[in-house]
Design an enzyme around this catalytic site. Structure first.
Site, short mmCIF file in Angstrom:
data_model
loop_
_atom_site.label_atom_id
_atom_site.label_comp_id
_atom_site.label_asym_id
_atom_site.label_seq_id
_atom_site.Cartn_x
_atom_site.Cartn_y
_atom_site.Cartn_z
N THR A 127 77.57 71.94 121.34
CA THR A 127 77.27 71.34 122.90
C THR A 127 75.85 71.51 123.30
O THR A 127 75.18 72.53 123.02
CB THR A 127 78.49 72.21 123.72
OG1 THR A 127 78.08 71.87 125.11
CG2 THR A 127 78.37 73.61 123.56
N ASP A 128 75.35 70.75 124.36
CA ASP A 128 74.13 70.95 124.92
C ASP A 128 74.09 72.17 125.76
O ASP A 128 73.13 72.70 126.11
CB ASP A 128 73.95 69.52 125.78
CG ASP A 128 74.75 69.62 127.06
OD1 ASP A 128 75.74 70.26 127.14
OD2 ASP A 128 74.58 68.70 127.90
N GLU A 129 75.19 72.97 125.93
CA GLU A 129 75.48 73.97 126.91
C GLU A 129 74.68 75.29 126.19
O GLU A 129 74.25 76.18 126.86
CB GLU A 129 76.80 74.48 127.35
CG GLU A 129 77.33 73.29 128.15
CD GLU A 129 78.55 73.59 128.82
OE1 GLU A 129 78.88 74.73 129.38
OE2 GLU A 129 79.46 72.50 129.10
N TYR A 151 81.68 80.91 127.22
CA TYR A 151 81.97 79.63 126.19
C TYR A 151 80.46 79.32 125.43
O TYR A 151 80.65 79.11 124.43
CB TYR A 151 82.33 78.65 127.21
CG TYR A 151 82.22 77.05 126.55
CD1 TYR A 151 82.76 76.86 125.26
CD2 TYR A 151 81.30 76.22 126.92
CE1 TYR A 151 82.85 75.62 124.50
CE2 TYR A 151 81.01 74.81 126.13
CZ TYR A 151 81.82 74.49 125.14
OH TYR A 151 81.68 73.57 124.62
N LYS A 155 79.67 79.22 121.35
CA LYS A 155 79.24 78.15 120.72
C LYS A 155 77.75 78.48 119.95
O LYS A 155 77.98 77.79 118.65
CB LYS A 155 79.21 76.65 121.56
CG LYS A 155 80.54 76.52 122.27
CD LYS A 155 81.33 76.12 120.96
CE LYS A 155 81.15 74.77 120.53
NZ LYS A 155 82.00 74.04 119.51
P1 NAD Z 1 89.62 70.31 123.45
O1 NAD Z 1 89.67 71.50 124.34
O2 NAD Z 1 90.04 69.05 124.12
O3 NAD Z 1 90.31 70.60 121.97
C1 NAD Z 1 90.24 71.56 121.36
C2 NAD Z 1 91.08 71.37 120.15
O4 NAD Z 1 90.92 72.67 119.34
C3 NAD Z 1 92.39 71.40 120.57
O5 NAD Z 1 93.46 70.52 119.75
C4 NAD Z 1 93.00 72.90 120.09
O6 NAD Z 1 94.42 72.93 119.74
C5 NAD Z 1 92.12 73.20 118.96
N1 NAD Z 1 91.85 74.53 118.47
C6 NAD Z 1 91.63 75.40 119.39
N2 NAD Z 1 91.63 76.66 118.82
C7 NAD Z 1 91.91 76.49 117.52
C8 NAD Z 1 92.14 77.15 116.18
N3 NAD Z 1 91.85 78.58 116.47
N4 NAD Z 1 92.55 76.63 115.10
C9 NAD Z 1 92.63 75.42 115.15
N5 NAD Z 1 92.60 74.73 116.15
C10 NAD Z 1 92.25 75.25 117.48
O7 NAD Z 1 88.14 70.13 123.25
P2 NAD Z 1 87.32 68.82 123.34
O8 NAD Z 1 86.79 68.39 124.58
O9 NAD Z 1 87.82 67.55 122.38
O10 NAD Z 1 85.83 69.73 122.39
C11 NAD Z 1 85.78 69.46 120.95
C12 NAD Z 1 84.47 70.17 120.49
O11 NAD Z 1 83.35 69.36 121.11
C13 NAD Z 1 84.47 71.47 120.80
O12 NAD Z 1 83.95 71.97 119.77
C14 NAD Z 1 83.44 71.52 122.03
O13 NAD Z 1 82.85 72.59 122.10
C15 NAD Z 1 82.55 70.40 121.72
N6 NAD Z 1 81.91 69.67 122.95
C16 NAD Z 1 82.88 69.12 124.07
C17 NAD Z 1 82.35 68.36 125.02
C18 NAD Z 1 83.12 68.02 126.03
O14 NAD Z 1 82.54 67.81 127.18
N7 NAD Z 1 84.43 67.84 126.11
C19 NAD Z 1 81.07 68.16 124.94
C20 NAD Z 1 79.92 68.72 124.05
C21 NAD Z 1 80.77 69.44 122.88
P1 TYD Z 2 83.16 70.87 133.29
O1 TYD Z 2 84.14 69.59 132.94
O2 TYD Z 2 84.02 72.23 133.46
O3 TYD Z 2 82.21 70.96 132.10
P2 TYD Z 2 80.67 72.12 132.13
O4 TYD Z 2 81.01 73.05 132.97
O5 TYD Z 2 81.17 72.43 130.53
O6 TYD Z 2 79.70 71.13 132.15
O7 TYD Z 2 82.43 70.76 134.76
C1 TYD Z 2 81.33 69.90 134.92
C2 TYD Z 2 80.96 70.09 136.20
O8 TYD Z 2 81.73 70.04 137.40
C3 TYD Z 2 80.25 71.41 136.34
O9 TYD Z 2 79.09 71.23 136.85
C4 TYD Z 2 81.27 72.34 136.98
C5 TYD Z 2 81.93 71.19 138.02
N1 TYD Z 2 83.21 71.54 138.35
C6 TYD Z 2 83.57 71.40 139.72
O10 TYD Z 2 82.67 71.33 140.59
N2 TYD Z 2 84.90 71.66 139.99
C7 TYD Z 2 85.94 71.78 139.15
O11 TYD Z 2 87.05 71.77 139.59
C8 TYD Z 2 85.42 71.68 137.73
C9 TYD Z 2 86.40 71.94 136.62
C10 TYD Z 2 84.10 71.63 137.16
#
Ligand code: NAD
Ligand code: TYD
Length: 345
Positions: A127-129, A151, A155
């Site tokens: 992630t970019d975080e 988190y 990562k």
């Molecule tokens: P999500 O929370 O929707 O899905 C995570 C999945 O992983 C779920 O299906 C969960 O059951 C599974 N999981 C969790 N723990 C597990 C374990 N111990 N063994 C097997 N499976 C397990 O997440 P997402 O938003 O689809 O993100 C997927 C990946 O992308 C993550 O690694 C996250 O860090 C990364 N990512 C997400 C975002 C975003 O904005 N959502 C952005 C950048 C990177």
């Molecule tokens: P989020 O979807 O949790 O992603 P991340 O924190 O990983 O970037 O949140 C996106 C942005 O929205 C972040 O600046 C936090 C803000 N946010 C709120 O203001 N209210 C909320 O209830 C949530 C879940 C997030």
């Protein structure tokens, strides 16, 4: 898709981005895709309902921390794409144990198995975080990692295990660093689906602090094509940013969602800020663009389509806003004071 990709193991494939990626691979003709997922609160077989009957699809319900199950699943796979993670910053502020276990130890277990089984491509989805707060400019892949939440720290820890496996055992692994992703099948705790589903239910939209924080939004299909590009063309040991190039303030996104749903802006409720809230993320994406990748979905169109998807798919998200969700909602939002909206807007 390349000929040598005959069987891809997608860990975390029942989550938001993973399930979209599995669909993406099957649509592009990858003959076999195995999803390996623990089905935590965020994992959901319903995300895969339309592809369950595909002849090349297989599902394994297991934990990436379990060495024996991982070893069995990896036998015969050409590539592994690891999405499995605990992913919500707010939950990591309440309890980070599972974040360390899955995001660091789980990644290590997968890398060890990939080494033993001679897997030819291992993509670790990060992630970019990991760059931390970026007040100005854009993060480049060679920048230092300065994670600021449990988190993002977990990562970054996972990434370090990937780089160690490349350096010591020659595991052919790459890392992707995606920006904030939105689209269908996103669990409604994250910002965009939370705002949409609360608005659809006529509930207040909780905005942390002044709401002027900036996130660089990417549509899930653009994130998938970025991961595909890294899978096919990435160089082991390298990280690649995948950013949508759509910087938006949270408050503007919330207002846009309310406008799309014909709901009033006074549903917005400013609440006490998130602890250690990163103000801004921004990614330079030249390294991935040099491999031919371009994002395709303009933010306004992607957001409109996503709002429409949630409007039509109450059957998908209503069951997710269950008692466990209400319990989490109470813990995260219940004790947050409502604050005055900033008067500069
Ligand atoms: P999500 O929370 O929707 O899905 C995570 C999945 O992983 C779920 O299906 C969960 O059951 C599974 N999981 C969790 N723990 C597990 C374990 N111990 N063994 C097997 N499976 C397990 O997440 P997402 O938003 O689809 O993100 C997927 C990946 O992308 C993550 O690694 C996250 O860090 C990364 N990512 C997400 C975002 C975003 O904005 N959502 C952005 C950048 C990177
Ligand atoms: P989020 O979807 O949790 O992603 P991340 O924190 O990983 O970037 O949140 C996106 C942005 O929205 C972040 O600046 C936090 C803000 N946010 C709120 O203001 N209210 C909320 O209830 C949530 C879940 C997030």
């Amino acid at each position: 898709m390349r000929q040598d990709l005959r069987h891809v193991l997608v860990t975390g494939g029942a989550g938001f981005i993973g399930s979209n990626f599995v669909r993406y691979l099957l649509e592009r003709g990858v003959p076999r895709v195995t999803v390996y997922d623990k089905l935590t609160y965020a994992g959901n077989r319903a995300n895969l309902a339309d592809i369950e009957d595909h002849p090349g699809f297989r599902f394994i319900h297991a934990d990436i921390c379990d060495r024996a199950d991982v070893a069995t699943a990896m036998r015969g796979c050409d590539a592994v794409v690891n999405f499995a993670a605990e992913t919500h910053v707010d939950r990591s502020l309440l309890d980070a144990d599972d974040f360390l276990r899955t995001n660091v130890v789980g990644t290590h277990v997968l890398l060890e198995a990939a080494r033993e089984h001679g897997v030819r491509h291992f993509v670790h989805v990060s992630t970019d975080e990991v760059y931390g707060d970026v007040p100005v400019g854009e993060s480049r892949e060679e920048d230092p990692l300065r994670p600021r939440s449990p988190y993002s720290a977990s990562k970054a820890g996972g990434e370090m295990m990937v780089l160690a496996a490349v350096a010591t055992h020659g595991v052919p692994a790459t890392i992707t660093r995606g920006s904030n992703t939105y689209g269908p099948y996103q669990y409604p705790e994250k910002f965009i689906p939370l705002m949409i589903t609360n608005a659809l239910e006529g509930r207040p939209l909780p905005i942390y602090g002044d709401g002027l924080q900036v996130r660089d939004w990417i549509h899930v299909l653009d994130h998938c094509s970025g991961i595909e590009t890294v899978l096919l063309k990435g160089k082991p040991g390298e990280a690649y940013n995948i950013g949508g190039g759509n910087p938006r303030q949270n408050l503007d996104v919330a207002r846009e969602i309310l406008d799309l749903l014909g709901q009033p802006h006074d549903l917005i409720q400013h609440v006490e800020d998130r602890l250690g809230h990163d103000r801004r993320y921004a990614l330079a994406t030249g390294k991935l663009r040099a491999l031919g990748w371009r994002p395709q979905v303009p933010f306004e169109q992607g957001l409109r389509d996503t709002v429409e998807w949630y409007r039509e798919r109450r059957d998908w998200w209503e069951p997710l806003r269950d008692a466990a969700f209400a319990e989490y909602y109470g813990r995260n939002y219940g004790s947050r004071a409502v604050i005055k909206a900033p008067d500069n807007r």
